[in-house]
Design a protein around this motif. Structure first.
Motif, PDB file in Angstrom:
ATOM      1  N   UNK A  93       0.910  -1.146  -0.044  1.00  0.00           N
ATOM      2  CA  UNK A  93      -0.162   0.143   0.004  1.00  0.00           C
ATOM      3  C   UNK A  93       0.902   1.181  -0.103  1.00  0.00           C
ATOM      4  N   UNK A  94       0.550   2.528  -0.932  1.00  0.00           N
ATOM      5  CA  UNK A  94       1.286   3.657  -0.701  1.00  0.00           C
ATOM      6  C   UNK A  94       0.312   4.694  -0.349  1.00  0.00           C
ATOM      7  N   UNK A 107      -1.852  16.365   9.040  1.00  0.00           N
ATOM      8  CA  UNK A 107      -2.887  17.038   8.757  1.00  0.00           C
ATOM      9  C   UNK A 107      -3.737  16.354   8.045  1.00  0.00           C
ATOM     10  N   UNK A 108      -3.163  15.407   6.975  1.00  0.00           N
ATOM     11  CA  UNK A 108      -3.817  14.484   5.862  1.00  0.00           C
ATOM     12  C   UNK A 108      -3.082  13.529   5.873  1.00  0.00           C
ATOM     13  N   UNK A 109      -3.900  12.462   5.429  1.00  0.00           N
ATOM     14  CA  UNK A 109      -3.264  11.231   5.268  1.00  0.00           C
ATOM     15  C   UNK A 109      -4.418  10.368   4.360  1.00  0.00           C
ATOM     16  N   UNK A 110      -3.712   9.678   3.062  1.00  0.00           N
ATOM     17  CA  UNK A 110      -4.776   8.808   2.431  1.00  0.00           C
ATOM     18  C   UNK A 110      -4.098   7.914   1.669  1.00  0.00           C
ATOM     19  N   UNK A 111      -4.568   6.522   1.336  1.00  0.00           N
ATOM     20  CA  UNK A 111      -4.182   5.703   0.533  1.00  0.00           C
ATOM     21  C   UNK A 111      -4.086   6.050  -0.856  1.00  0.00           C
ATOM     22  N   UNK A 112      -3.123   6.056  -1.661  1.00  0.00           N
ATOM     23  CA  UNK A 112      -3.142   6.364  -2.945  1.00  0.00           C
ATOM     24  C   UNK A 112      -3.010   5.221  -3.956  1.00  0.00           C
ATOM     25  N   UNK A 113      -2.408   4.236  -3.602  1.00  0.00           N
ATOM     26  CA  UNK A 113      -2.354   2.877  -4.143  1.00  0.00           C
ATOM     27  C   UNK A 113      -2.459   1.483  -3.203  1.00  0.00           C
TER      28      UNK A 113
END
Length: 119
Positions: A93-94, A107-113
């Motif tokens: 996971x990336x 402040x932000x975090x999200x799985x892109x792949x």
């Protein structure tokens, strides 16, 4: 009272795991991901890229891909780093992090792949 939807997330089932708010929504389009990266830049956050194996994704430690992109404001450069991390670690996971200098936190975090084996 409305019914609350159950998300059957189980440690034994990698494909059912949720990682952050966006995990509960339909997959984002490239345009929507670009808009989220723009938000990170607009907030003045420093982008950073992390990755981990699918089976370790619920842990607190993810591997850092290079150093955070301190002061980077070019969205294409940020997305290119995410893509390079994914290409170098296709089974992992990336995720993209936006580090908030003021609050000294993410402040932000999200799985892109999503890694292989994750639906």
């Amino acid at each position: 009272m409305s019914k609350v939807q159950d998300y059957p997330s189980r440690l034994s089932d990698n494909s059912s795991r949720k990682f952050e708010t966006f995990s509960y929504l339909p997959a984002m389009t490239d345009k929507q991901i670009r808009e989220q990266v723009q938000y990170i830049v607009d907030q003045g956050y420093n982008p950073g890229v992390e990755h981990t194996e699918v089976e370790n994704a619920t842990g607190n430690y993810w591997y850092m891909w290079k150093l955070p992109l301190f002061g980077e404001t070019d969205i294409d450069t940020i997305l290119d780093e995410c893509k390079a991390c994914h290409e170098a670690n296709p089974d992992n996971h990336v995720r993209l992090i936006g580090y908030d200098n003021y609050a000294q936190s993410q402040g932000a975090s999200m799985v892109i792949y999503r890694g292989k084996g994750f639906k």
